[in-house]
Design a protein around this motif. Structure first.
Motif, PDB file in Angstrom:
ATOM      1  N   THR A  13       9.355 -26.431 -25.891  1.00  0.00           N
ATOM      2  CA  THR A  13       8.719 -25.164 -26.228  1.00  0.00           C
ATOM      3  C   THR A  13       9.649 -24.320 -27.088  1.00  0.00           C
ATOM      4  OG1 THR A  13       7.533 -25.256 -24.127  1.00  0.00           O
ATOM      5  CG2 THR A  13       7.544 -23.148 -25.284  1.00  0.00           C
ATOM      6  N   SER A  40      10.180 -18.730 -16.983  1.00  0.00           N
ATOM      7  CA  SER A  40       8.788 -19.162 -16.783  1.00  0.00           C
ATOM      8  C   SER A  40       8.708 -20.294 -15.761  1.00  0.00           C
ATOM      9  CB  SER A  40       8.173 -19.636 -18.105  1.00  0.00           C
ATOM     10  OG  SER A  40       7.916 -18.540 -18.948  1.00  0.00           O
ATOM     11  N   LYS A  42       5.870 -22.030 -15.435  1.00  0.00           N
ATOM     12  CA  LYS A  42       5.091 -23.028 -16.163  1.00  0.00           C
ATOM     13  C   LYS A  42       5.005 -22.596 -17.611  1.00  0.00           C
ATOM     14  CE  LYS A  42       2.207 -24.772 -12.478  1.00  0.00           C
ATOM     15  NZ  LYS A  42       0.875 -25.056 -12.009  1.00  0.00           N
ATOM     16  N   LEU A  43       5.057 -23.593 -18.495  1.00  0.00           N
ATOM     17  CA  LEU A  43       4.937 -23.360 -19.935  1.00  0.00           C
ATOM     18  C   LEU A  43       3.825 -24.242 -20.485  1.00  0.00           C
ATOM     19  CD1 LEU A  43       8.724 -23.517 -20.815  1.00  0.00           C
ATOM     20  CD2 LEU A  43       7.283 -21.477 -20.935  1.00  0.00           C
ATOM     21  N   GLY A  57       3.359 -18.782 -21.107  1.00  0.00           N
ATOM     22  CA  GLY A  57       3.915 -19.136 -19.815  1.00  0.00           C
ATOM     23  C   GLY A  57       3.705 -18.032 -18.808  1.00  0.00           C
TER      24      GLY A  57
END
Length: 144
Positions: A13, A40, A42-43, A57
């Protein structure tokens, strides 16, 4: 041509975001993005035919929180494929809402692309902030 929304790791990312905006982001914006990437839980990356269009995220304030901060980074390319991303990002956000029933954040008052995306995700907006942060507006997305 198909849109792909996928869970991503920090390194991928980070690389895609900084390649997309190299020389455009200020030092301060790069630092903020780095914090988002670091914290984050989750991304997600949205792409079309391998071309990154957006990334987002969720940053929870603690491991036990039912709330998380939602952030978005988008490129100009997302405009071209916006309807593909709306449908796919709605699914991804529905998954996030299973883990964090309340997603919240701030959106730039003049960022029409971000405001439109958040409205598609059924965000509710508050009044713009006051003082030196007046260019931001809070939002919240709640599990159905």
């Amino acid at each position: 041509m198909s849109a792909l929304i996928e869970l991503a790791n920090r390194d991928k990312t980070r690389q895609l975001i900084f390649e997309a905006k190299e020389g455009i982001l200020t030092v301060e914006e790069m630092e903020v993005l780095e914090q988002y990437l670091t914290f984050s839980a989750k991304l997600y990356i949205g792409s079309v035919s391998g071309k990154m269009c957006c990334a987002w995220g969720v940053v929870p304030p603690s491991l036990m929180s039912e709330r998380a901060y939602l952030w978005l980074f988008s490129t100009e390319a997302v405009e071209e494929y916006k309807f593909l991303f709306v449908r796919n990002s709605q699914r991804a956000v529905a998954e996030m809402l299973e883990e964090y029933p309340i997603l919240q954040g701030y959106c730039e008052v003049n960022s029409q692309r971000s405001i439109r995306w958040l409205k598609w995700l059924e965000a509710k907006f508050g009044e713009p902030c006051k003082g030196k942060n007046a260019w931001f507006r809070p939002f919240e997305i709640r599990k159905g």
